[in-house]
Design a protein around this motif. Sequence first.
Motif, PDB file in Angstrom:
ATOM      1  N   ASP A  22       1.001  -1.480   0.094  1.00 35.74           N
ATOM      2  CA  ASP A  22      -0.159  -0.307  -0.277  1.00 35.74           C
ATOM      3  C   ASP A  22       0.803   1.432   0.126  1.00 35.74           C
ATOM      4  O   ASP A  22       0.215   1.758  -0.737  1.00 35.74           O
ATOM      5  N   SER A  23       1.625   0.869   0.951  1.00 33.72           N
ATOM      6  CA  SER A  23       2.844   2.452   0.842  1.00 33.72           C
ATOM      7  C   SER A  23       3.899   2.410  -0.312  1.00 33.72           C
ATOM      8  O   SER A  23       4.316   3.141  -0.673  1.00 33.72           O
ATOM      9  N   LEU A  24       3.473   1.299  -1.730  1.00 35.75           N
ATOM     10  CA  LEU A  24       4.902   1.910  -1.770  1.00 35.75           C
ATOM     11  C   LEU A  24       5.161   2.845  -2.851  1.00 35.75           C
ATOM     12  O   LEU A  24       6.358   3.015  -3.223  1.00 35.75           O
ATOM     13  N   SER A  25       4.312   3.251  -3.472  1.00 38.54           N
ATOM     14  CA  SER A  25       4.135   4.520  -3.921  1.00 38.54           C
ATOM     15  C   SER A  25       4.429   6.335  -3.090  1.00 38.54           C
ATOM     16  O   SER A  25       4.690   6.877  -3.785  1.00 38.54           O
ATOM     17  N   LEU A  26       4.590   6.159  -2.246  1.00 35.97           N
ATOM     18  CA  LEU A  26       5.097   6.955  -1.266  1.00 35.97           C
ATOM     19  C   LEU A  26       6.564   6.925  -1.275  1.00 35.97           C
ATOM     20  O   LEU A  26       6.984   7.938  -1.020  1.00 35.97           O
ATOM     21  N   CYS A  27       6.761   5.540  -0.678  1.00 35.30           N
ATOM     22  CA  CYS A  27       8.194   4.983  -0.709  1.00 35.30           C
ATOM     23  C   CYS A  27       9.306   5.618  -1.885  1.00 35.30           C
ATOM     24  O   CYS A  27      10.463   6.047  -1.556  1.00 35.30           O
ATOM     25  N   MET A  28       8.488   4.986  -2.734  1.00 29.78           N
ATOM     26  CA  MET A  28       9.199   5.846  -4.585  1.00 29.78           C
ATOM     27  C   MET A  28       9.617   7.387  -4.752  1.00 29.78           C
ATOM     28  O   MET A  28      10.550   7.346  -5.025  1.00 29.78           O
ATOM     29  N   ALA A  29       8.078   8.315  -3.938  1.00 30.41           N
ATOM     30  CA  ALA A  29       8.689   9.237  -4.218  1.00 30.41           C
ATOM     31  C   ALA A  29       9.837   9.153  -3.090  1.00 30.41           C
ATOM     32  O   ALA A  29      10.552  10.800  -3.389  1.00 30.41           O
ATOM     33  N   VAL A  30       9.458   9.365  -1.881  1.00 26.44           N
ATOM     34  CA  VAL A  30      11.076   9.768  -1.167  1.00 26.44           C
ATOM     35  C   VAL A  30      12.045   9.113  -2.578  1.00 26.44           C
ATOM     36  O   VAL A  30      12.910   9.949  -1.188  1.00 26.44           O
ATOM     37  N   ALA A  31      12.395   8.180  -2.616  1.00 28.88           N
ATOM     38  CA  ALA A  31      13.845   7.395  -2.795  1.00 28.88           C
ATOM     39  C   ALA A  31      14.022   8.096  -4.169  1.00 28.88           C
ATOM     40  O   ALA A  31      14.891   8.709  -4.591  1.00 28.88           O
ATOM     41  N   LEU A  32      13.056   8.758  -5.009  1.00 33.70           N
ATOM     42  CA  LEU A  32      13.205  10.180  -5.775  1.00 33.70           C
ATOM     43  C   LEU A  32      13.886  11.450  -5.442  1.00 33.70           C
ATOM     44  O   LEU A  32      14.769  11.759  -5.544  1.00 33.70           O
ATOM     45  N   ARG A  34      15.522  11.888  -2.202  1.00 32.82           N
ATOM     46  CA  ARG A  34      16.431  11.428  -1.833  1.00 32.82           C
ATOM     47  C   ARG A  34      17.435  11.456  -3.132  1.00 32.82           C
ATOM     48  O   ARG A  34      18.683  12.235  -2.804  1.00 32.82           O
ATOM     49  N   ALA A  35      17.190  10.463  -4.355  1.00 33.67           N
ATOM     50  CA  ALA A  35      18.205  10.917  -5.723  1.00 33.67           C
ATOM     51  C   ALA A  35      18.928  12.080  -6.048  1.00 33.67           C
ATOM     52  O   ALA A  35      19.767  12.667  -6.653  1.00 33.67           O
ATOM     53  N   LEU A  36      17.136  12.863  -5.932  1.00 35.65           N
ATOM     54  CA  LEU A  36      17.638  14.171  -6.263  1.00 35.65           C
ATOM     55  C   LEU A  36      18.187  15.375  -5.244  1.00 35.65           C
ATOM     56  O   LEU A  36      18.903  16.200  -6.272  1.00 35.65           O
ATOM     57  N   ARG A  37      18.058  15.694  -4.390  1.00 36.63           N
ATOM     58  CA  ARG A  37      18.751  15.666  -3.383  1.00 36.63           C
ATOM     59  C   ARG A  37      20.258  15.928  -3.651  1.00 36.63           C
ATOM     60  O   ARG A  37      21.375  16.711  -2.756  1.00 36.63           O
ATOM     61  N   GLY A  38      20.624  14.705  -3.655  1.00 36.37           N
ATOM     62  CA  GLY A  38      21.757  14.237  -3.979  1.00 36.37           C
ATOM     63  C   GLY A  38      22.116  14.407  -5.119  1.00 36.37           C
ATOM     64  O   GLY A  38      24.148  14.469  -5.112  1.00 36.37           O
ATOM     65  N   LEU A  39      21.893  15.454  -6.258  1.00 38.53           N
ATOM     66  CA  LEU A  39      22.375  16.488  -6.957  1.00 38.53           C
ATOM     67  C   LEU A  39      22.529  17.712  -6.898  1.00 38.53           C
ATOM     68  O   LEU A  39      22.652  18.515  -7.818  1.00 38.53           O
ATOM     69  N   ARG A 111      20.677  13.776 -18.319  1.00 41.96           N
ATOM     70  CA  ARG A 111      19.876  13.318 -18.008  1.00 41.96           C
ATOM     71  C   ARG A 111      19.875  12.290 -17.322  1.00 41.96           C
ATOM     72  O   ARG A 111      19.833  11.191 -17.310  1.00 41.96           O
ATOM     73  N   ASN A 112      21.605  11.111 -18.597  1.00 42.50           N
ATOM     74  CA  ASN A 112      22.320   9.593 -17.792  1.00 42.50           C
ATOM     75  C   ASN A 112      22.616  10.251 -16.605  1.00 42.50           C
ATOM     76  O   ASN A 112      22.726   9.269 -15.656  1.00 42.50           O
ATOM     77  N   GLU A 113      22.912  11.268 -16.195  1.00 41.16           N
ATOM     78  CA  GLU A 113      23.692  11.494 -14.842  1.00 41.16           C
ATOM     79  C   GLU A 113      22.331  11.129 -13.699  1.00 41.16           C
ATOM     80  O   GLU A 113      22.249  10.851 -12.672  1.00 41.16           O
ATOM     81  N   VAL A 114      21.310  11.779 -14.138  1.00 40.02           N
ATOM     82  CA  VAL A 114      20.078  11.943 -13.564  1.00 40.02           C
ATOM     83  C   VAL A 114      19.271  10.214 -13.214  1.00 40.02           C
ATOM     84  O   VAL A 114      19.386   9.633 -11.891  1.00 40.02           O
ATOM     85  N   VAL A 115      19.352  10.211 -14.708  1.00 35.95           N
ATOM     86  CA  VAL A 115      18.344   8.466 -14.519  1.00 35.95           C
ATOM     87  C   VAL A 115      19.524   7.269 -13.769  1.00 35.95           C
ATOM     88  O   VAL A 115      18.948   6.530 -12.913  1.00 35.95           O
ATOM     89  N   ALA A 116      20.897   7.909 -13.970  1.00 32.66           N
ATOM     90  CA  ALA A 116      21.886   6.735 -12.585  1.00 32.66           C
ATOM     91  C   ALA A 116      21.575   7.263 -11.091  1.00 32.66           C
ATOM     92  O   ALA A 116      21.563   5.921 -10.319  1.00 32.66           O
ATOM     93  N   GLU A 121      19.018   4.611  -6.520  1.00 30.46           N
ATOM     94  CA  GLU A 121      18.874   5.025  -5.323  1.00 30.46           C
ATOM     95  C   GLU A 121      17.388   3.856  -5.268  1.00 30.46           C
ATOM     96  O   GLU A 121      17.023   3.056  -3.754  1.00 30.46           O
ATOM     97  N   MET A 122      17.095   3.743  -6.287  1.00 31.38           N
ATOM     98  CA  MET A 122      15.471   2.591  -5.966  1.00 31.38           C
ATOM     99  C   MET A 122      16.766   1.331  -6.200  1.00 31.38           C
ATOM    100  O   MET A 122      15.334   0.699  -5.508  1.00 31.38           O
ATOM    101  N   ALA A 123      17.640   1.169  -5.976  1.00 30.64           N
ATOM    102  CA  ALA A 123      18.295  -0.065  -5.983  1.00 30.64           C
ATOM    103  C   ALA A 123      18.891  -0.468  -4.540  1.00 30.64           C
ATOM    104  O   ALA A 123      18.550  -1.636  -4.053  1.00 30.64           O
ATOM    105  N   SER A 124      18.395   0.727  -3.830  1.00 33.57           N
ATOM    106  CA  SER A 124      18.462  -0.014  -2.161  1.00 33.57           C
ATOM    107  C   SER A 124      17.314   0.419  -1.727  1.00 33.57           C
ATOM    108  O   SER A 124      16.934   0.095  -0.633  1.00 33.57           O
TER     109      SER A 124
END
Length: 196
Positions: A22-32, A34-39, A111-116, A121-124
């Motif tokens: 049920d909460s997976l979509s929220l978790c994936m939003a958090v992962a995204l 985190r990835a963008l904050r890393g950029l 965009r390659n840097e963004v996707v990477a 982040e998603m892999a973890s």
Amino acid sequence: PFAANVFLSLAWRFTEAAASLDSLSLCMAVALLRALRGLGCVDLQLKWPNDLLCNGKKLAGILLEASGEVGGSISVVVGIGLNVAMTQGQGKSIEQDWAALNDILDRQVSRNEVVAAILTEMASAFPAFERQGFAAFEQDWRSFDCLANRAVVLHLGVEDVSGVARGVDATGALRVEHEGTVKLYRGGEVSVRTSQ
């Protein structure tokens, strides 16, 4: 527009029952987030259940599609749409405020840097979700929740519910207070009320 944004899908197979996703979509939003904050992105916010905003403007959205059997393995495809280099002219037909990553970072990002960054982040994030569920993401969700304690309207198709968003519960359900009672909602589209 051609070569202006990132649209990607990532599949993952879960062995848990469907109800636990049920909460997976929220978790994936958090992962995204985190990835963008890393950029280097700042001023990011999460809008229940799965939109990413920057200064109140939509930067990205996530959709999930699940298939499988209840009680058996379930395959989930996470689809992400992220504005990267779209210009105001290219996005003039969009009927809501939106933001693009290049404008936020004030530089041209690959965009390659963004996707990477997203895939890393998603892999973890997927294994963390399998081990801990929403608990692994709950603190970040609460820290970046742009709806908490705001007057909102929850659109449920044939019905609209007005109230005050009171965050999410431990399963990621939206808590909305209406006439002194807090109810939980697991679906719908939320908009912020401009007047009480």
